[in-house]
Design an enzyme around this catalytic site. Structure first.
Site: not given
Ligand SMILES: *Cc1c(COP(=O)(O)O)cnc(C)c1O
Length: 360
Positions: A44, A134, A257, A305
């Protein structure tokens, strides 16, 4: 050493993605799995900033499945020719339900309504909220889940999943609680469906949570959220820029800066063309060294920047000399994260998309 600059003259920096380091990390993570345990590579957020297509192409023979957050991320992979199974963590919506069928994606059902939303022919995993707080259906709803799975024969359940919130903390009571809920989930579902729960931390530190599949994210990219791997995982990304200008400076003369840093002696400094607009966080001003031709130099003055300055002392280099700003021993994302009181996940995903990811 001025090669990168001439190869990418329109960019100010590139993030090199080391395919063989990525594969080494993946193989290391698989060495700890019992035979028959499946694996999901979590790619992701553009593979935590590493380039999802590149990472997907590199891991086909090591992982059984990929996971992304959104349907758009999955479609990008399909459009690039990635044919591996893909699980979409995000919630299915009326507007995306057709895409799961069209692009052959697996959905995550995290609310009872999702059963009705998914189109005939869709495969899915059910997410149970065992304490993550969540997405997911509360464990009290397990009987209803089973009913729904049975009732909707047009769609196919291929797994039951849950997610840990404290697997990276040693001696976490909450993890014990989640493991207890997980064992109830297993009692209820595991005869009929594969169950998966482990993220990187759990995969490394809690083999009792491997069950039927594990989900590897951050560890794959070289950052161990536990203390288990002791140096076996290496950073996959090396962010490089080059010297835009090398200038002499007099003792006491301020740079950048705020004029907060002054040269300790007569010497030279390098202007490196990356700044907070690229993801070189301003909070790192003066805190992380850069690597030039095998030698470490302090970054000095305020991060701007589009530029940072590095103090070269009595050294100097030609324009275009390569500078490693992140990914080496003393400046990898884990070190950035510590300096910023955050986690490598946020650092890696915070490198701006304008920085080209190139596979080496
Ligand atoms: C992001 C995620 C993972 C991976 O987690 P890591 O700590 O990066 O290994 C696994 N399962 C779900 C549902 C996630 O959202």
């Amino acid at each position: 050493m001025t090669e990168l600059m001439s190869r990418y003259p329109y960019c100010h920096s590139v993030a090199e993605i080391d395919r063989s380091v990525l594969r080494d990390n993946a193989r290391y993570l698989h060495r700890n799995l019992a035979p028959g345990v499946g694996s999901i590579a979590v790619i992701k957020a553009n593979a935590y900033g590493h380039g999802a297509v590149t990472v997907a192409r590199a891991l086909t023979d090591i992982y059984d499945m990929y996971a992304v957050a959104t349907v758009a991320e999955a479609v990008e992979l399909r459009d690039a020719g990635v044919r591996h199974p893909i699980l979409v963590f995000g919630v299915p919506l009326a507007g995306t339900a057709k895409a799961y069928v069209e692009y052959d994606l697996s959905a995550v059902v995290s609310s009872p309504d999702h059963f009705d939303l998914l189109q005939p022919g869709t495969s899915y995993h059910v997410e149970i909220d065992s304490g993550m707080g969540r997405l997911g259906i509360y464990p009290a709803g397990m009987a209803e889940i089973r009913e729904r799975i049975r009732a909707r024969k047009e769609i196919t359940c291929r797994g039951i999943m849950t997610h840990f919130s404290t697997a990276d903390e040693q001696g976490s009571d909450h993890l014990l609680h989640q493991k207890k809920v997980l064992s109830e989930i297993c009692d209820f579902f595991r005869d009929d469906f594969p169950v998966h729960a482990a993220n990187s931390a759990a995969s490394l530190a809690h083999p009792d949570t491997h069950l039927d599949m594990v989900r590897h994210g951050i560890a794959l990219y070289g950052y161990d959220p536990t203390q288990v791997s002791s140096g076996e995982l290496r950073p996959v990304m090396r962010w490089k820029s080059w010297i835009a200008q090398c200038k002499p400076v007099r003792k006491g003369q301020p740079l950048s800066y705020g004029a907060v840093w002054q040269a300790p002696e007569d010497g030279c400094y390098a202007v490196v063309p990356v700044g907070y607009a690229d993801g070189y966080r301003r909070g790192l001003s003066g805190r992380i060294p850069v690597l030039v031709e095998g030698k470490w130099y302090p970054q000095v003055g305020t991060v701007t920047m589009d530029y940072v300055m590095a103090w070269l002392g009595q050294d100097s280099y030609p324009t275009g000399t390569e500078v490693v700003i992140m990914g080496a021993e003393r400046n990898h994302a884990g070190i950035w994260a510590e300096a910023l009181n955050t986690i490598p996940y946020e650092i890696c995903t915070g490198i701006h998309p304008k920085v080209p990811r190139i596979t080496v």
